[in-house]
Design a protein around this motif. Structure first.
Motif, PDB file in Angstrom:
ATOM      1  N   PRO A  47       0.813  -1.222   0.000  1.00  0.00           N
ATOM      2  CA  PRO A  47       0.000   0.000   0.000  1.00  0.00           C
ATOM      3  C   PRO A  47       0.850   1.276   0.000  1.00  0.00           C
ATOM      4  N   ASP A  48       1.978   1.250   0.697  1.00  0.00           N
ATOM      5  CA  ASP A  48       2.861   2.417   0.723  1.00  0.00           C
ATOM      6  C   ASP A  48       3.522   2.629  -0.637  1.00  0.00           C
ATOM      7  N   LEU A  49       3.913   1.537  -1.289  1.00  0.00           N
ATOM      8  CA  LEU A  49       4.504   1.638  -2.623  1.00  0.00           C
ATOM      9  C   LEU A  49       3.490   2.201  -3.617  1.00  0.00           C
ATOM     10  N   LEU A  50       2.256   1.772  -3.510  1.00  0.00           N
ATOM     11  CA  LEU A  50       1.200   2.299  -4.367  1.00  0.00           C
ATOM     12  C   LEU A  50       1.011   3.795  -4.135  1.00  0.00           C
ATOM     13  N   ALA A  51       0.969   4.200  -2.877  1.00  0.00           N
ATOM     14  CA  ALA A  51       0.809   5.628  -2.558  1.00  0.00           C
ATOM     15  C   ALA A  51       1.975   6.453  -3.100  1.00  0.00           C
ATOM     16  N   ALA A  52       3.192   5.906  -3.011  1.00  0.00           N
ATOM     17  CA  ALA A  52       4.362   6.610  -3.525  1.00  0.00           C
ATOM     18  C   ALA A  52       4.257   6.785  -5.038  1.00  0.00           C
ATOM     19  N   LEU A  53       3.867   5.722  -5.724  1.00  0.00           N
ATOM     20  CA  LEU A  53       3.726   5.816  -7.173  1.00  0.00           C
ATOM     21  C   LEU A  53       2.617   6.786  -7.570  1.00  0.00           C
ATOM     22  N   GLU A  54       1.530   6.771  -6.827  1.00  0.00           N
ATOM     23  CA  GLU A  54       0.446   7.713  -7.109  1.00  0.00           C
ATOM     24  C   GLU A  54       0.919   9.154  -6.920  1.00  0.00           C
ATOM     25  N   ALA A  55       1.743   9.390  -5.903  1.00  0.00           N
ATOM     26  CA  ALA A  55       2.281  10.729  -5.677  1.00  0.00           C
ATOM     27  C   ALA A  55       3.199  11.158  -6.814  1.00  0.00           C
ATOM     28  N   VAL A  56       4.011  10.227  -7.331  1.00  0.00           N
ATOM     29  CA  VAL A  56       4.890  10.542  -8.460  1.00  0.00           C
ATOM     30  C   VAL A  56       4.052  10.915  -9.681  1.00  0.00           C
ATOM     31  N   VAL A  57       3.016  10.132  -9.951  1.00  0.00           N
ATOM     32  CA  VAL A  57       2.148  10.416 -11.088  1.00  0.00           C
ATOM     33  C   VAL A  57       1.505  11.795 -10.925  1.00  0.00           C
ATOM     34  N   GLU A  58       1.043  12.094  -9.727  1.00  0.00           N
ATOM     35  CA  GLU A  58       0.417  13.386  -9.457  1.00  0.00           C
ATOM     36  C   GLU A  58       1.403  14.531  -9.699  1.00  0.00           C
ATOM     37  N   ASP A  59       2.636  14.372  -9.229  1.00  0.00           N
ATOM     38  CA  ASP A  59       3.636  15.431  -9.365  1.00  0.00           C
ATOM     39  C   ASP A  59       4.231  15.524 -10.768  1.00  0.00           C
ATOM     40  N   PHE A  60       4.159  14.454 -11.539  1.00  0.00           N
ATOM     41  CA  PHE A  60       4.793  14.456 -12.852  1.00  0.00           C
ATOM     42  C   PHE A  60       4.219  15.545 -13.747  1.00  0.00           C
ATOM     43  N   GLY A  61       2.953  15.850 -13.566  1.00  0.00           N
ATOM     44  CA  GLY A  61       2.325  16.887 -14.378  1.00  0.00           C
ATOM     45  C   GLY A  61       3.014  18.236 -14.223  1.00  0.00           C
ATOM     46  N   SER A  62       3.601  18.497 -13.070  1.00  0.00           N
ATOM     47  CA  SER A  62       4.306  19.764 -12.866  1.00  0.00           C
ATOM     48  C   SER A  62       5.792  19.618 -13.150  1.00  0.00           C
ATOM     49  N   HIS A  63       6.238  18.447 -13.602  1.00  0.00           N
ATOM     50  CA  HIS A  63       7.626  18.179 -13.987  1.00  0.00           C
ATOM     51  C   HIS A  63       8.624  18.370 -12.848  1.00  0.00           C
ATOM     52  N   ASN A  64       8.201  18.133 -11.637  1.00  0.00           N
ATOM     53  CA  ASN A  64       9.148  18.154 -10.515  1.00  0.00           C
ATOM     54  C   ASN A  64       8.679  17.187  -9.449  1.00  0.00           C
ATOM     55  N   SER A  66       8.179  16.794  -5.401  1.00  0.00           N
ATOM     56  CA  SER A  66       8.139  17.529  -4.142  1.00  0.00           C
ATOM     57  C   SER A  66       8.870  16.753  -3.052  1.00  0.00           C
ATOM     58  N   VAL A  67       9.215  17.451  -1.992  1.00  0.00           N
ATOM     59  CA  VAL A  67       9.826  16.797  -0.832  1.00  0.00           C
ATOM     60  C   VAL A  67       8.874  15.744  -0.290  1.00  0.00           C
ATOM     61  N   ARG A  68       7.583  16.025  -0.285  1.00  0.00           N
ATOM     62  CA  ARG A  68       6.574  15.070   0.193  1.00  0.00           C
ATOM     63  C   ARG A  68       6.645  13.780  -0.616  1.00  0.00           C
ATOM     64  N   THR A  69       6.742  13.886  -1.927  1.00  0.00           N
ATOM     65  CA  THR A  69       6.806  12.700  -2.779  1.00  0.00           C
ATOM     66  C   THR A  69       8.075  11.907  -2.534  1.00  0.00           C
ATOM     67  N   ILE A  70       9.197  12.590  -2.461  1.00  0.00           N
ATOM     68  CA  ILE A  70      10.469  11.913  -2.211  1.00  0.00           C
ATOM     69  C   ILE A  70      10.423  11.195  -0.867  1.00  0.00           C
ATOM     70  N   ASN A  71       9.909  11.855   0.161  1.00  0.00           N
ATOM     71  CA  ASN A  71       9.806  11.238   1.493  1.00  0.00           C
ATOM     72  C   ASN A  71       8.861  10.039   1.482  1.00  0.00           C
ATOM     73  N   THR A  72       7.776  10.123   0.733  1.00  0.00           N
ATOM     74  CA  THR A  72       6.842   9.002   0.624  1.00  0.00           C
ATOM     75  C   THR A  72       7.516   7.806  -0.030  1.00  0.00           C
TER      76      THR A  72
END
Length: 80
Positions: A47-64, A66-72
């Motif tokens: 579940p944590d790996l899924l959440a991390a990947l979802e965060a990456v997908v969410e942030d990819f649209g802004s092409h960077n 976030s610290v939150r995503t990296i920490n996740t």
């Protein structure tokens, strides 16, 4: 993203080879064999790996990233 069909996390390892959800329902997920301890820890991290990947997908649209995503991502990798 679609609504998940799996038991929501977080999940944890208990008795070294079993996995359960600990989101207030303590639902049994599985018992592992083979490399049981390693498999159980990887499954518990799912579940944590899924959440991390979802965060990456969410942030990819802004092409960077976030610290939150990296920490996740780091937290999920550490749990596995």
């Amino acid at each position: 993203m679609s609504i998940p069909n799996h038991t929501p996390g977080p999940w944890e390892v208990f008795d070294e080879i079993n996995v359960r959800a600990v989101n207030g329902i303590n639902r049994y997920i599985c018992t592992c064999s083979g490399n049981a301890r390693a498999n159980a820890h990887l499954i518990a991290a799912a579940p944590d790996l899924l959440a991390a990947l979802e965060a990456v997908v969410e942030d990819f649209g802004s092409h960077n990233l976030s610290v939150r995503t990296i920490n996740t991502m780091i937290a999920a990798i550490d749990k596995a």
